[in-house]
Design an enzyme around this catalytic site. Structure first.
Site, PDB file in Angstrom:
ATOM      1  N   HIS B 201      57.177 -55.806   9.645  1.00  0.00           N
ATOM      2  CA  HIS B 201      57.853 -57.042  10.383  1.00  0.00           C
ATOM      3  C   HIS B 201      57.120 -57.082  12.052  1.00  0.00           C
ATOM      4  CE1 HIS B 201      60.779 -55.147  13.249  1.00  0.00           C
ATOM      5  NE2 HIS B 201      60.480 -53.938  12.782  1.00  0.00           N
ATOM      6  N   THR B 237      64.125 -47.585  -6.036  1.00  0.00           N
ATOM      7  CA  THR B 237      63.354 -48.655  -6.579  1.00  0.00           C
ATOM      8  C   THR B 237      62.499 -49.450  -5.766  1.00  0.00           C
ATOM      9  OG1 THR B 237      65.016 -48.890  -8.345  1.00  0.00           O
ATOM     10  CG2 THR B 237      63.713 -51.041  -7.962  1.00  0.00           C
ATOM     11  N   CYS B 325      70.238 -52.132  31.823  1.00  0.00           N
ATOM     12  CA  CYS B 325      71.324 -52.940  31.084  1.00  0.00           C
ATOM     13  C   CYS B 325      70.910 -53.537  29.672  1.00  0.00           C
ATOM     14  CB  CYS B 325      71.593 -54.309  31.993  1.00  0.00           C
ATOM     15  SG  CYS B 325      72.670 -53.643  33.482  1.00  0.00           S
TER      16      CYS B 325
END
Lengths: 277, 392
Positions: B201, B237, B325
């Protein structure tokens, strides 16, 4: 991404009461840039009535820190100092329609800045919880602050303390201390743990350990072509030897810990298991 | 969100339309299992092997040296676990302080299991302390894992030189090339690495697929155990459609690599130079001369990263920050801290990472948006060059 309420988003994107008040009657400053958030609160107070006639803020921090600061100024405007001192971090969070759990410390910071400003106005020492033992060194949080926030917000777990004060959120070394503080605060109210099992004689204990290793531990290890043997028991020290595929297995530490867990559960909480080298 | 200006490509990338097209038949009609005896499933085996060749070709490897995985993290974990399991007497592992959590936390895990782990430091520019690395290697060292390029700063490590040193010492060498693959040329015939991790990705394939390169002759022990898939090196698989997608994405990356890098550099530098000019008190984190073409990491002093990101979000601009944060913990970026970037700058760090799909117009839009965002947030901050509150 955090799930912020519309109110938080609104006060973050269009904060009210931003800035300094020239010749402010009270200034409260908390937090630091190192910790990632800091708030400076300015108050204008009517000397005669003791009423807050203006409140402004400057904040370094994330969206919820900015929104909490803005909310604080909205809440205290028009209140007398006595009324303002009753404002809690919960009031700030409620004004915002709630804060994500991990962001509750932003509301606590608001409340602290308010306390600091009012103390500043009255010429008192700033109650910045600087007294007493520092528990969390990463974020400079004292025992006093942890106790106060825990009691006010009914916090019972270390994670909650971290969410509200940041304590324990850095290196994590102080988590044990926090747990102890919580136990101390709430111990009176928590139900007693189940009664201790009656004490075993040494012979009974060894026989029990032998039995558990034989019937509950070895079959599992043998299924993986490994094995374990009980070598000796000295008080709560249990010495075993790993055999077969367990020898030199990278997971052997896990195996030993697993055996320890089982024995602690079934025999006595103080047991430590060591593998013979 | 098609009007988003997506500058967060080191986090994940858009799946290339060509990749989606290549995958669709395998999601819709060709749903067989490559291990089946019947043609309906069995024919897919050939397709998986074609994809393997495409991935191999991106790094100039032999197809049999490629194992398909589920993600970059699996590749990293497998490489490390395999290295220590196949050399049971060696109890020392070396990595860097700036690795991705997939390597770093696995090394912490090994540390808890009784392994000795050495974490090599970096300097203020993000360069690895090569002396410390050379000195750390001993007879007990099972493996060294050094990322090819850093995900936060884009700084590229001298993997070739490190590999040569380690080869002389006979130490297994793994590199996490998840950020480097498809952005800079990688050639394992010249690169002395034994294991190399790729992720789908990050190169315009979908999430949930990756690859691990294992040099022929490297001792290997599987991490996921079960069926015979991947020649017994990775059970489960095959994720056929995603593997086809990864193959296509690798082919596209290899084809476009040479043209893409100068394009990305020109956009990135345009953004960086403009912001350095328009926003005062900005610094660049990481050596500008040895970076990935697509990455820039900037620190805006006196403001906090999450606040910047959420203001940018209002303009549909997507980026990342190393602030506490946004890290999911209360600690800011371990990478910037390892570089000794001061806290004042770590909290205000923003990473822009570009891809082939970005345009000059998008970059110009961000150049326009950024200065007022920073100015406004600074006006909220008690800190600043001319503010009353001084920095500690």
């Amino acid at each position: 991404m955090w799930e912020y309420t519309e109110k938080v988003k609104d006060l973050f994107l269009k904060p009210r009461n931003v800035g300094e008040i020239e010749n402010a009657d009270a200034v409260g400053e908390v937090g630091s840039i190192v910790c990632g958030d800091a708030l400076k609160l300015f108050l204008k107070v009517d000397r005669e009535t003791g009423r807050i006639i203006d409140a402004k803020f400057q904040t370094f921090g994330c969206a919820s820190a900015i929104a909490s600061s803005s909310a604080l100024t909205e809440i205290v405007r028009g209140k007398t100092l006595e009324e303002a001192l009753k404002v809690t971090n919960k009031d700030i969070a409620e004004f915002l329609g709630g804060l994500p759990d991990e962001k509750m410390h932003c509301s606590v910071m608001g409340r602290e800045a308010l306390e600091a400003a009012i103390a500043n106005y009255r010429g008192e020492a700033v109650p910045l919880h600087k007294e007493g033992r520092t528990v969390c060194k990463c974020f400079d949080v004292t025992e006093e602050k942890i106790r106060k926030v825990a009691i006010e917000n009914h916090l019972t777990t270390v994670d909650e303390i971290t969410n509200f004060t940041k304590a324990g959120g850095g290196c994590g070394e102080c988590k044990g201390d926090i747990e102890e503080i919580l136990r101390d605060i709430w111990s009176v109210k928590l139900p007693e743990k189940t009664a201790k099992p009656k004490k075993l004689t040494n012979l009974q204990k060894i026989a029990l350990i032998q039995d558990i290793i034989e019937n509950e531990i070895r079959p599992g290890l043998q299924a993986d072509n490994g094995d374990a043997e009980l070598i000796d028991v000295e008080g709560d020290r249990v010495i075993i030897a790993l055999r077969g595929m367990c020898t030199g297995c990278v997971m052997s530490d896990v195996t030993v810990r697993g055996i320890q867990e089982k024995l602690r559960e079934l025999v006595s909480g103080g047991i430590t298991v060591e593998a013979q080298k | 969100m098609s009007n988003s200006i997506y500058l967060d490509n080191n986090a994940t990338t858009r799946v290339a339309p060509e990749v989606i097209e290549a995958m669709l038949p395998y999601l819709r009609d060709l749903y067989g299992n490559p291990s089946s005896m019947h043609t309906f499933g069995g024919q897919l085996h050939r397709k998986v092997e074609d994809a393997r060749a495409q991935v191999a070709s991106l790094i100039n490897a032999n197809p049999e040296e490629i194992i398909f995985t589920s993600c970059g993290t699996e590749g990293d974990n497998t490489a490390l676990m395999s290295s220590v399991e196949s050399q049971p007497r060696k109890k020392h592992v070396i990595t860097t302080r700036v690795e991705h959590p997939a390597v770093l936390n696995f090394c912490h895990h090994l540390g808890r299991k009784g392994f000795r782990v050495t974490y090599i430091p970096v300097d203020s520019q993000g360069h690895l302390d090569l002396d410390a690395l050379t000195k750390a290697v001993d007879d007990d060292t099972a493996a060294v894992s050094v990322m090819y390029a850093n995900n936060e700063t884009g700084v590229v490590f001298p993997v070739e030189g490190i590999g040569e040193m380690l080869r002389q010492r006979g130490v297994v060498f793994h590199t996490d090339a998840v950020q480097a693959a498809g952005k800079i040329p990688l050639d394992v015939t010249k690169l002395p690495v034994d294991l190399l991790t790729l992720s789908g990705h990050k190169i315009h394939a979908p999430k949930g697929v990756g690859a691990l390169y294992v040099r022929k002759g490297t001792r290997f022990s599987p991490y996921i155990i079960g069926g015979h898939q991947e020649k017994g090196r990775r059970a489960g698989t095959e994720n056929v459609a995603s593997i086809i997608g990864l193959g296509k994405a690798a082919e596209l990356a290899a084809k476009q690599l040479r043209n893409e890098a100068p394009f990305l550099i020109s956009l990135r530098d345009r953004l960086e130079n403009a912001l350095l000019k328009t926003c005062p008190d900005v610094r660049i984190n990481g050596d500008r001369t040895t970076r990935l073409p697509n990455t820039t990491n900037l620190s805006f002093e006196y403001v906090e990263g999450e606040a910047i990101l959420l203001r940018l979000n209002e303009f549909n601009v997507c980026a990342s920050s190393g602030s506490a944060c946004t890290s999911g913990s209360l600690e800011p970026s371990h990478v910037l801290r390892a570089m000794g970037v001061p806290f004042t700058a770590v909290h205000g760090s923003i990473r822009f990472s570009l891809s082939r799909y970005n345009t000059e117009e998008e970059i110009d839009r961000v150049i326009e948006i950024m200065p007022p965002v920073i100015r406004e947030l600074r006006s909220l901050s008690p800190f600043g060059r001319d503010k009353m509150s001084r920095l500690p």
